[in-house]
Design an enzyme around this catalytic site. Sequence first.
Site, PDB file in Angstrom:
ATOM      1  N   CYS A  15       0.810  -1.216   0.000  1.00 50.44           N
ATOM      2  CA  CYS A  15       0.000   0.000   0.000  1.00 50.44           C
ATOM      3  C   CYS A  15       0.840   1.261   0.000  1.00 50.44           C
ATOM      4  O   CYS A  15       0.298   2.364  -0.121  1.00 50.44           O
ATOM      5  CB  CYS A  15      -0.959  -0.025   1.187  1.00 50.44           C
ATOM      6  SG  CYS A  15      -2.297  -1.228   1.007  1.00 50.44           S
ATOM      7  N   LYS A  18       0.356   3.523  -3.036  1.00 49.41           N
ATOM      8  CA  LYS A  18      -0.837   4.331  -3.244  1.00 49.41           C
ATOM      9  C   LYS A  18      -0.471   5.776  -3.568  1.00 49.41           C
ATOM     10  O   LYS A  18       0.508   6.328  -3.061  1.00 49.41           O
ATOM     11  CB  LYS A  18      -1.733   4.288  -2.002  1.00 49.41           C
ATOM     12  CG  LYS A  18      -2.371   2.939  -1.770  1.00 49.41           C
ATOM     13  CD  LYS A  18      -3.201   2.903  -0.498  1.00 49.41           C
ATOM     14  CE  LYS A  18      -4.499   3.640  -0.650  1.00 49.41           C
ATOM     15  NZ  LYS A  18      -5.412   3.385   0.508  1.00 49.41           N
ATOM     16  N   ASP A  49     -14.039   2.790   2.074  1.00 52.94           N
ATOM     17  CA  ASP A  49     -13.230   1.643   1.666  1.00 52.94           C
ATOM     18  C   ASP A  49     -13.786   0.892   0.465  1.00 52.94           C
ATOM     19  O   ASP A  49     -13.054   0.200  -0.232  1.00 52.94           O
ATOM     20  CB  ASP A  49     -13.093   0.683   2.853  1.00 52.94           C
ATOM     21  CG  ASP A  49     -12.389   1.344   4.019  1.00 52.94           C
ATOM     22  OD1 ASP A  49     -11.187   1.630   3.890  1.00 52.94           O
ATOM     23  OD2 ASP A  49     -13.036   1.585   5.046  1.00 52.94           O
ATOM     24  N   ASP A  66      -8.548  -3.893  -5.085  1.00 47.41           N
ATOM     25  CA  ASP A  66      -7.294  -3.472  -4.466  1.00 47.41           C
ATOM     26  C   ASP A  66      -6.159  -4.331  -5.011  1.00 47.41           C
ATOM     27  O   ASP A  66      -6.275  -5.560  -5.041  1.00 47.41           O
ATOM     28  CB  ASP A  66      -7.364  -3.613  -2.937  1.00 47.41           C
ATOM     29  CG  ASP A  66      -6.529  -2.559  -2.228  1.00 47.41           C
ATOM     30  OD1 ASP A  66      -5.373  -2.349  -2.661  1.00 47.41           O
ATOM     31  OD2 ASP A  66      -7.013  -1.966  -1.264  1.00 47.41           O
ATOM     32  N   HIS A 138      -8.734 -10.928 -14.596  1.00 44.11           N
ATOM     33  CA  HIS A 138      -8.159 -10.362 -15.817  1.00 44.11           C
ATOM     34  C   HIS A 138      -6.656 -10.264 -15.641  1.00 44.11           C
ATOM     35  O   HIS A 138      -6.163  -9.979 -14.541  1.00 44.11           O
ATOM     36  CB  HIS A 138      -8.747  -8.976 -16.098  1.00 44.11           C
ATOM     37  CG  HIS A 138      -8.305  -8.403 -17.414  1.00 44.11           C
ATOM     38  ND1 HIS A 138      -8.705  -8.934 -18.620  1.00 44.11           N
ATOM     39  CD2 HIS A 138      -7.496  -7.356 -17.705  1.00 44.11           C
ATOM     40  CE1 HIS A 138      -8.166  -8.223 -19.604  1.00 44.11           C
ATOM     41  NE2 HIS A 138      -7.430  -7.269 -19.074  1.00 44.11           N
TER      42      HIS A 138
END
Length: 351
Positions: A15, A18, A49, A66, A138
């Site tokens: 994270c 980000k 969230d 995410d 994907h």
Amino acid sequence: MSKVCLTQYSHGGGCGCKIAPAVLSEILSGLPQAGMFPDLLVGLESSDDAAVYRLNDTQAIIATTDFFMPIVDDAFDFGRIAATNALSDIYAMGGQPILALAVVGMPIDKLPIETIQQIMAGGASVCQSAGIPIAGGHSIDSPEPIYGLVALGIVHPDKVKRNDKAQAGDVLILGKPLGIGVLSAALKKGELSADGYQQMIAVTTQLNRTGTALANMAGVHALTDVTGFALLGHLLEVCRGSQLQAQVEFNRIPFINIALQLAKNGYATGAAARNWSSYGGGVLLGTEITEWQRKLLCDPQTSGGLLVSCAPESVDAVLAAFNADGFNQAAVIGTMQKSDAQKGDVQVTVR
């Protein structure tokens, strides 16, 4: 097959990748509001969230995605961390996961197929633990490794836990200890001990399933999870959305023990500095807070803990729910108070 070190293929990890809060806010500012969709219970308006859409009087669907680049070198562990982190958004809305789709971007010319398989196996193992399938996804050929999930969950429309409904007088409870960014910085320099690595994996792969139980507690007013914007950044979202301010006591915040020592020795991520500069003056630190403590408060968490704002009479029940799920370091860290524009949105003091 020689060991593949995944972090060498990415410029950042977890994270910590980000986009900084202030930059993200500017990017999203031009998007149209979703007011024409009355069944959209949670959208972009509160930086929550996940999105929540009401299907009927008793069911709403939670949708989130995410993904990020490797925070660890081990392929299976990377998959586990990424999947746990993605599912946390469902739990942070008070929901129950039902389905996941894999998001996969890999440098096919650089990584062995076996490594990619191990990443996906790690993610699948977490979904199996959560009791849900990975039903599709994907994939693309990308210059850096990327893995994560699209996650779907369900919740009763009346039990959705937003991040902007905190009330004055609420108590703040944090479910997981902080320090993941610091540990990742040490790991990238090859200076994280084996014990430190195991602590890092234990925290980042623990599912925040307590969020589902918290949905049934009327005294839980607001809920979010602490990830890339750090404790202060996600608490600022709660404060601004709820038009309140928070008082946090540093000495009550749970930290991974080894992260405290590493932080004192100067370990920090670049994302911690970006986070601090993005808070826009909303944070007021007590004069007792040292530089290393400030960096810990800005430390980006990957698959971090739930942050709960609840009525004082609900504290024991919330802590009991965390403890029942194995979150033994869950702790009261502060309170929510009426806003005072002269003092900023968040104050952090040391006892």
